[in-house]
Scaffold this active site. Structure first.
Site, PDB file in Angstrom:
ATOM      1  N   ARG A  49      20.303  48.881  41.999  1.00 34.33           N
ATOM      2  CA  ARG A  49      21.629  48.749  41.393  1.00 34.33           C
ATOM      3  C   ARG A  49      21.501  47.874  40.154  1.00 34.33           C
ATOM      4  NH1 ARG A  49      27.318  48.391  42.221  1.00 34.33           N
ATOM      5  NH2 ARG A  49      28.207  46.492  41.323  1.00 34.33           N
TER       6      ARG A  49
ATOM      7  N   ASP B 170      34.891  34.298  40.465  1.00 30.49           N
ATOM      8  CA  ASP B 170      34.379  33.945  39.139  1.00 30.49           C
ATOM      9  C   ASP B 170      35.258  32.849  38.535  1.00 30.49           C
ATOM     10  OD1 ASP B 170      32.371  35.830  39.351  1.00 30.49           O
ATOM     11  OD2 ASP B 170      33.537  37.401  38.368  1.00 30.49           O
TER      12      ASP B 170
ATOM     13  N   HIS C  15      34.416  38.168  45.922  1.00 24.29           N
ATOM     14  CA  HIS C  15      33.624  39.389  45.989  1.00 24.29           C
ATOM     15  C   HIS C  15      32.175  39.057  46.314  1.00 24.29           C
ATOM     16  CE1 HIS C  15      33.781  37.865  41.854  1.00 24.29           C
ATOM     17  NE2 HIS C  15      32.572  38.387  41.649  1.00 24.29           N
TER      18      HIS C  15
ATOM     19  N   HIS D 254      31.936  34.916  46.453  1.00 26.14           N
ATOM     20  CA  HIS D 254      32.385  33.908  45.497  1.00 26.14           C
ATOM     21  C   HIS D 254      33.540  34.464  44.679  1.00 26.14           C
ATOM     22  CE1 HIS D 254      29.866  36.559  43.107  1.00 26.14           C
ATOM     23  NE2 HIS D 254      30.416  36.065  42.008  1.00 26.14           N
TER      24      HIS D 254
END
Length: 345
Positions: free
Chosen positions: A276, A211, A266, A209
């Site tokens: 993570r 942002d 990304h 996607h």
């Protein structure tokens, strides 16, 4: 089973090891402005070092994130279902997109943070609220510094043309803390009762996607997984660096620069052995802010590419689509020849 949107499945694009642009903020200002513009044009993404965010501000929020996500599922759910603010698990947005993650989403408004802190950190809400506010203030200052450097590099007469949008007291900026447990732990009842079918490192943590905001300021722990897509469709793995920040161009900045900067697509892949945790500050305009290309960006050789819209209108359009859909197309100015063709029918 996690079902990402069709566009967020692992694609057959090649993955390539390419150097991520790194900008040292201690350099001379005129040089910095050129480097920021170059990175935004070529990648829509870069790393900043020698920034002004204190290490203790980062570490304190890290500790709060680790403490929260180490709680059991029922305790985390007491933080409030993400609608949109609060705790979320696997669901990404309202349209069925999912990923292998859990998260906290907070509005940057101090009053909103204070209220949310009462359910997120019941035993120390004031401490949690102060830590989050300190972090937001620090990364907001970093964001404004970068936007002013970008304006200088673009030779925009008013160097605050971009930063003043974020500084507005009604800014719709957000803070999101994502936690990606190791894939092998996702079948554990302490995380989620659903079972996954694959245990390789191609599981989607967060699908492909861009942002929608102006800029995203991101940092993570020392576990990788983030990848960015180049303009040529190559995926670049981003090496983690817990002490530094990565900067992403968002859709709104693409419009403000009339397409000169391009928002970066990304995704995040999950890790099979290590958790993570990442933190994103999404710098956004006020809801009623009219977004259109800066006048300096529109010339006879670079005609206006986008029609004006408010941030509220863009958010509404974005939430009506799937995660990986391209949102800006519906706001593009139609080409003159298309208009002429329609009149001739």
């Amino acid at each position: 089973m996690v079902v990402p949107s069709p566009t967020s499945m692992i694609r057959t694009k090649k993955t390539k090891a390419v150097g991520i642009p790194t900008i040292d903020l201690s350099l001379e200002r005129s040089q910095l402005s050129e480097l920021v513009v170059k990175a935004c044009e070529e990648y829509g993404f870069f790393k900043v070092v020698n920034h002004s965010v204190p290490k203790e501000v980062i570490s304190r929020l890290d500790e709060e994130g680790i403490e929260f996500f180490s709680k059991n599922s029922s305790e985390k759910r007491q933080a409030g279902t993400s609608t949109p603010f609060g705790y979320g698990c696997k669901n990404i947005g309202p349209n069925g997109d999912k990923g292998e993650l859990e998260y906290l989403l907070l509005h940057s408004n101090p009053i909103s943070i204070s209220e949310r802190s009462k359910t997120i950190a019941k035993d120390h809400p004031i401490k949690f609220s102060c830590i989050v506010n300190d972090y937001i203030k620090a990364v907001k200052d970093l964001t404004c510094e970068i936007l002013e450097l970008a304006a200088e590099g673009l030779w925009v007469p008013d160097k605050s043309s971009l930063s003043k949008i974020i500084k507005d007291e009604h800014s719709d900026s957000l803070l999101r803390i994502n936690h990606y447990p190791p894939v092998k732990k996702l079948g554990n009842d302490n995380w989620d009762p659903s079972k996954i079918q694959n245990s390789n490192n191609n599981n989607i943590g967060f699908g492909e996607h861009s942002d929608p905001q102006i800029l995203t300021i991101l940092r993570s722990n020392n576990v990788g997984g983030l990848q960015i897509s180049t303009h040529h469709g190559l995926w670049i793995p981003v090496p983690p660096d817990p002490s530094e920040f990565y900067v992403m161009v968002g859709d709104a900045l693409q419009v403000l620069t009339n397409g000169r900067f391009v928002s970066v697509r990304h995704r995040v892949l999950t890790n099979t052995t290590k958790p993570r945790m990442s933190m994103m500050y999404f710098a956004a305009p006020p809801l009623n802010w009219l977004i259109s290309p800066l006048s300096k960006m529109v010339t006879a050789h670079s005609p206006c590419l986008y029609r004006p819209f408010t941030w509220a209108q863009y958010k509404q359009a974005a939430y009506a689509l799937r995660l990986g859909d391209t949102r800006l197309d519906q706001f593009k100015v139609q080409k003159q020849e298309d208009s002429n063709d329609s009149h001739s029918l």
